[in-house]
Scaffold this active site. Structure first.
Site, short mmCIF file in Angstrom:
data_model
loop_
_atom_site.label_atom_id
_atom_site.label_comp_id
_atom_site.label_asym_id
_atom_site.label_seq_id
_atom_site.Cartn_x
_atom_site.Cartn_y
_atom_site.Cartn_z
N GLU A 142 -1.73 -0.36 8.29
CA GLU A 142 -2.65 -1.27 8.95
C GLU A 142 -1.94 -2.08 10.02
O GLU A 142 -0.72 -2.02 10.15
CB GLU A 142 -3.29 -2.22 7.92
CG GLU A 142 -2.31 -3.07 7.16
CD GLU A 142 -2.92 -3.73 5.93
OE1 GLU A 142 -4.12 -3.60 5.68
OE2 GLU A 142 -2.15 -4.38 5.20
N HIS A 172 3.51 -7.37 1.81
CA HIS A 172 2.94 -8.27 2.82
C HIS A 172 1.87 -9.18 2.23
O HIS A 172 1.32 -8.90 1.16
CB HIS A 172 2.32 -7.46 3.96
CG HIS A 172 1.20 -6.57 3.51
ND1 HIS A 172 1.42 -5.32 2.95
CD2 HIS A 172 -0.14 -6.74 3.51
CE1 HIS A 172 0.25 -4.76 2.66
NE2 HIS A 172 -0.72 -5.61 2.98
N HIS A 230 0.85 -1.19 0.00
CA HIS A 230 0.00 0.00 0.00
C HIS A 230 0.88 1.24 0.00
O HIS A 230 1.91 1.27 0.68
CB HIS A 230 -0.90 0.04 1.24
CG HIS A 230 -1.68 -1.21 1.44
ND1 HIS A 230 -2.64 -1.64 0.55
CD2 HIS A 230 -1.65 -2.12 2.43
CE1 HIS A 230 -3.16 -2.77 1.00
NE2 HIS A 230 -2.58 -3.08 2.13
N ARG A 290 -1.31 -5.04 -6.02
CA ARG A 290 -1.05 -6.47 -5.95
C ARG A 290 0.22 -6.77 -6.76
O ARG A 290 0.31 -6.44 -7.95
CB ARG A 290 -2.25 -7.23 -6.51
CG ARG A 290 -2.22 -8.72 -6.26
CD ARG A 290 -3.44 -9.44 -6.81
NE ARG A 290 -4.67 -8.90 -6.27
CZ ARG A 290 -5.67 -8.41 -7.02
NH1 ARG A 290 -5.58 -8.37 -8.33
NH2 ARG A 290 -6.76 -7.95 -6.46
#
Length: 188
Positions: free
Chosen positions: A59, A117, A42, A137
Site C-alpha cells: 500500500e 506500520h 501485511h 495485528r
C-alpha cells in the site's frame, strides 16, 4: 444507488493488467485517524497465496491533513531480530523499535508487504492499496473491541511475514508517487 464496479465497467475497460485478477486489484480509502491505529503487517502475495488463499498487500499513503506533531510508524529504526520484536510485543514496547516519521500534507510513503506500520493520531490520508483485507495485528495500544475485550492479535503469523531489516524509504520521482504490480499513483 451503490453498484459494484463490475456492473459499470467491463474487464476490457479496466486495462490489460487487471485481466489476471479475479477482482479489481486495488482499493482507495480515505482514513481519518483521530487515534493511533493498530501496529500491523501485511504478507506478501507469495505467503498469502500459499497460506491464506488470498493476495497479500502492498500500500501507499498520501497525507492530506496532519495535526502538529502527528506521524506514521514505518518499519524498524535498525535491523532487529524476531525474538527482540516478540519480547517488545509482550512487554507493550514494540513502538520503541519503530521509526516514527512526522508528516505534513503532501508527504507520501510507500509501504511494501512485510513492513510493520501504523498510522498515528491526528492524520487524514488517502491510502492506495492492493485489494486485500489480509492484516496481521501485532500491537493495539490497549484498545478494546466492541465486546469490551482486547482485540485479537496475530503475532505468530505477523512475525512470519515481517521484514526485520532497518526501514528504507522508497522514493519515486514526482509526479509519480508510488508504483507496484497493482497500481501506479501520480500527483496532478
Amino acid at each position: 444507488l451503490v453498484r459494484p464496479l463490475s456492473e459499470v465497467l467491463s474487464k476490457s475497460d479496466l486495462g490489460e493488467k487487471c485481466q489476471k485478477f479475479p477482482f479489481f486489484p486495488c482499493l482507495i480509502k480515505l482514513i481519518n485517524a483521530a487515534r493511533a491505529l493498530s501496529v500491523q503487517v501485511h504478507p506478501s502475495d507469495e505467503y498469502a497465496r500459499k497460506n491464506e488463499d488470498s493476495f497479500g498487500k502492498t500500500e501507499m499513503w498520501y497525507i492530506l491533513e496532519a495535526e502538529e506533531g502527528a506521524g506514521l510508524y514505518l518499519g524498524f529504526k535498525r535491523d532487529v531480530t524476531k525474538e527482540e520484536v516478540e519480547a517488545k510485543i509482550k512487554d507493550n514496547t514494540l513502538v520503541d523499535l519503530l521509526n516514527f516519521i512526522p508528516v505534513k500534507p503532501g508527504d507520501c510513503y510507500f509501504v511494501k508487504s512485510g513492513t510493520v506500520h501504523a498510522i498515528g493520531a491526528g492524520i487524514t490520508l488517502c491510502e492506495i492499496q492492493q485489494n486485500s483485507n489480509l492484516t496481521y495485528r501485532l500491537y493495539d495500544w490497549g484498545k478494546l473491541g466492541m465486546d469490551g475485550k482486547p482485540r485479537e492479535l496475530h503475532i505468530e503469523k505477523g512475525l512470519k511475514v515481517t521484514n526485520f531489516k532497518k526501514f528504507e524509504t522508497i522514493k519515486f520521482d514526482r509526479p509519480l508517487l508510488g508504483k507496484c504490480e497493482y497500481f501506479a499513483t501520480y500527483e496532478y
